[in-house]
Design a protein around this motif. Structure first.
Motif, PDB file in Angstrom:
ATOM      1  N   HIS A 147       0.835  -1.141  -0.063  1.00  0.00           N
ATOM      2  CA  HIS A 147       0.047  -0.109  -0.044  1.00  0.00           C
ATOM      3  C   HIS A 147       0.879   1.255  -0.033  1.00  0.00           C
ATOM      4  O   HIS A 147       0.420   2.290  -0.121  1.00  0.00           O
ATOM      5  CB  HIS A 147      -0.998   0.001   1.225  1.00  0.00           C
ATOM      6  CG  HIS A 147      -1.862  -1.220   1.254  1.00  0.00           C
ATOM      7  ND1 HIS A 147      -2.884  -1.469   0.276  1.00  0.00           N
ATOM      8  CD2 HIS A 147      -2.025  -2.233   1.991  1.00  0.00           C
ATOM      9  CE1 HIS A 147      -3.629  -2.260   0.664  1.00  0.00           C
ATOM     10  NE2 HIS A 147      -3.001  -3.149   1.549  1.00  0.00           N
ATOM     11  N   ASP A 148       2.174   0.892   0.250  1.00  0.00           N
ATOM     12  CA  ASP A 148       3.092   2.086   0.212  1.00  0.00           C
ATOM     13  C   ASP A 148       3.662   2.503  -1.354  1.00  0.00           C
ATOM     14  O   ASP A 148       4.553   3.291  -1.444  1.00  0.00           O
ATOM     15  CB  ASP A 148       4.152   2.284   1.065  1.00  0.00           C
ATOM     16  CG  ASP A 148       4.979   0.883   0.955  1.00  0.00           C
ATOM     17  OD1 ASP A 148       4.433   0.065   0.156  1.00  0.00           O
ATOM     18  OD2 ASP A 148       5.815   0.868   1.633  1.00  0.00           O
ATOM     19  N   ILE A 149       3.189   1.682  -2.046  1.00  0.00           N
ATOM     20  CA  ILE A 149       3.673   1.913  -3.748  1.00  0.00           C
ATOM     21  C   ILE A 149       2.680   2.890  -4.261  1.00  0.00           C
ATOM     22  O   ILE A 149       1.561   2.673  -4.375  1.00  0.00           O
ATOM     23  CB  ILE A 149       3.819   0.527  -4.210  1.00  0.00           C
ATOM     24  CG1 ILE A 149       5.062   0.086  -3.809  1.00  0.00           C
ATOM     25  CG2 ILE A 149       3.830   0.875  -5.685  1.00  0.00           C
ATOM     26  CD1 ILE A 149       5.442  -1.307  -4.660  1.00  0.00           C
ATOM     27  N   ASP A 150       3.191   3.648  -5.015  1.00  0.00           N
ATOM     28  CA  ASP A 150       2.352   4.705  -5.963  1.00  0.00           C
ATOM     29  C   ASP A 150       2.950   4.714  -7.319  1.00  0.00           C
ATOM     30  O   ASP A 150       4.240   5.157  -7.523  1.00  0.00           O
ATOM     31  CB  ASP A 150       2.532   6.368  -5.477  1.00  0.00           C
ATOM     32  CG  ASP A 150       1.914   7.176  -6.348  1.00  0.00           C
ATOM     33  OD1 ASP A 150       0.960   6.834  -7.016  1.00  0.00           O
ATOM     34  OD2 ASP A 150       2.012   8.406  -6.274  1.00  0.00           O
ATOM     35  N   VAL A 151       2.267   4.301  -8.139  1.00  0.00           N
ATOM     36  CA  VAL A 151       2.630   3.968  -9.612  1.00  0.00           C
ATOM     37  C   VAL A 151       2.512   5.300 -10.188  1.00  0.00           C
ATOM     38  O   VAL A 151       1.184   5.613 -10.556  1.00  0.00           O
ATOM     39  CB  VAL A 151       1.938   2.971 -10.340  1.00  0.00           C
ATOM     40  CG1 VAL A 151       2.390   2.996 -11.749  1.00  0.00           C
ATOM     41  CG2 VAL A 151       2.055   1.672  -9.715  1.00  0.00           C
ATOM     42  N   VAL A 152       3.670   6.259 -10.433  1.00  0.00           N
ATOM     43  CA  VAL A 152       3.655   7.342 -10.871  1.00  0.00           C
ATOM     44  C   VAL A 152       3.573   7.524 -12.462  1.00  0.00           C
ATOM     45  O   VAL A 152       3.167   8.603 -13.106  1.00  0.00           O
ATOM     46  CB  VAL A 152       4.720   8.292 -10.327  1.00  0.00           C
ATOM     47  CG1 VAL A 152       4.731   8.468  -8.805  1.00  0.00           C
ATOM     48  CG2 VAL A 152       6.070   7.770 -10.884  1.00  0.00           C
ATOM     49  N   SER A 153       3.989   6.467 -13.011  1.00  0.00           N
ATOM     50  CA  SER A 153       3.951   6.621 -14.414  1.00  0.00           C
ATOM     51  C   SER A 153       3.913   5.217 -15.149  1.00  0.00           C
ATOM     52  O   SER A 153       4.508   4.225 -14.569  1.00  0.00           O
ATOM     53  CB  SER A 153       5.096   7.435 -15.118  1.00  0.00           C
ATOM     54  OG  SER A 153       4.627   7.530 -16.548  1.00  0.00           O
ATOM     55  N   THR A 154       3.241   4.826 -16.246  1.00  0.00           N
ATOM     56  CA  THR A 154       3.280   3.579 -16.902  1.00  0.00           C
ATOM     57  C   THR A 154       3.597   3.845 -18.486  1.00  0.00           C
ATOM     58  O   THR A 154       3.098   4.627 -19.127  1.00  0.00           O
ATOM     59  CB  THR A 154       1.822   3.001 -17.001  1.00  0.00           C
ATOM     60  OG1 THR A 154       1.490   2.887 -15.376  1.00  0.00           O
ATOM     61  CG2 THR A 154       1.824   1.558 -17.813  1.00  0.00           C
TER      62      THR A 154
END
Length: 258
Positions: A28-35
């Protein structure tokens, strides 16, 4: 806990969504900032966003070349977790900031272990990208690969067995995968093109581009095309042109010459 700003580089939309979903479930501490989906797109993004990410999940074979080409053009000093269908790039991966190497199809446990490895890496006093090659390559080599000899395909109200050797090519459009057989029959597959690529014997089948996987036996001729690309002609004739990008031409030629 500090958010782990993560970039996902994957050219298959379904696989990217699956990976992002698993990351959300296990960390839950992961933030996908770009794909990102291509070498060119990644180079442009990293050039403009040097300090806005902490970790990269990266496929190796992308539509316009190998992701290692990204490292040749820009400096990336953050750790990379490679996620790929191929086990023959491990050494190159760890020369390019790799801290883990996951073979597709991946599962939740493998992704969770990779994230935990990153957390241990970043939490060490002097984090370094120094993998233990012997142990890791042994694990990769021990994952023996078996390839599909036939597919059981749903067709109307039946299940039809189709021998893999009798398939000319696979084609994907709008996230639907079609298969065309040597005797010119067409069916819809339940697999993604990425999943199929992992199940097909690489000596017999080649991922021509984002849309096509072709059988060596289906190729009738290859023509030179614009901008260094190749045009592959197959039987039965494909309604859409099958083009090999300039970046993948050397690999295709090696495959054809084996």
């Amino acid at each position: 806990m500090k958010t782990i700003r993560t970039v996902v580089i994957e050219d298959e939309a379904v696989t990217a969504r699956n990976l992002i979903h698993l990351l959300g479930e296990i960390a839950h501490d992961i933030d996908v900032v770009s794909t990102l989906s291509s070498v060119e797109e990644a180079i442009n993004w990293f050039t403009a966003n040097e300090s806005t990410y902490d970790l990269i999940f990266m496929d190796i074979r992308l539509a316009d070349g190998l992701s290692f080409d990204i490292f040749k053009q820009i400096n990336i000093d953050k750790p990379v977790i490679f996620v790929t269908a191929y086990n023959d790039y491990a050494i190159a991966a760890f020369k390019n900031n790799g801290i883990d190497y996951i073979l597709k199809p991946f599962d939740e446990e493998e992704i969770a272990n990779a994230v935990n490895k990153y957390k241990r890496w970043i939490g060490s006093v002097e984090p370094q990208v120094l993998p233990v090659f012997a142990d890791l390559l042994a694990q990769i080599g021990n994952r023996s690969k078996s390839y599909k000899k036939s597919f059981l395909i749903h067709y109307r109200d039946k299940l039809i067995p189709v021998e893999t050797a009798k398939i000319s090519w696979f084609y994907t459009a709008n996230e639907i995968v079609y298969v065309r057989t040597m005797d010119d029959r067409q069916y819809v597959m339940d697999f993604t093109i990425e999943q199929l690529e992992q199940q097909l014997e690489p000596d017999s089948f080649f991922r021509a581009n984002r849309q096509f996987i072709i059988n060596r036996q289906a190729i009738t001729e290859v023509e030179f095309y614009f901008n260094g690309r190749l045009l592959v002609k197959v039987k039965p004739i494909a309604e859409t042109q099958i083009l090999i990008s300039k970046a993948r031409v050397p690999e295709f030629k090696r495959w054809m010459n084996t």
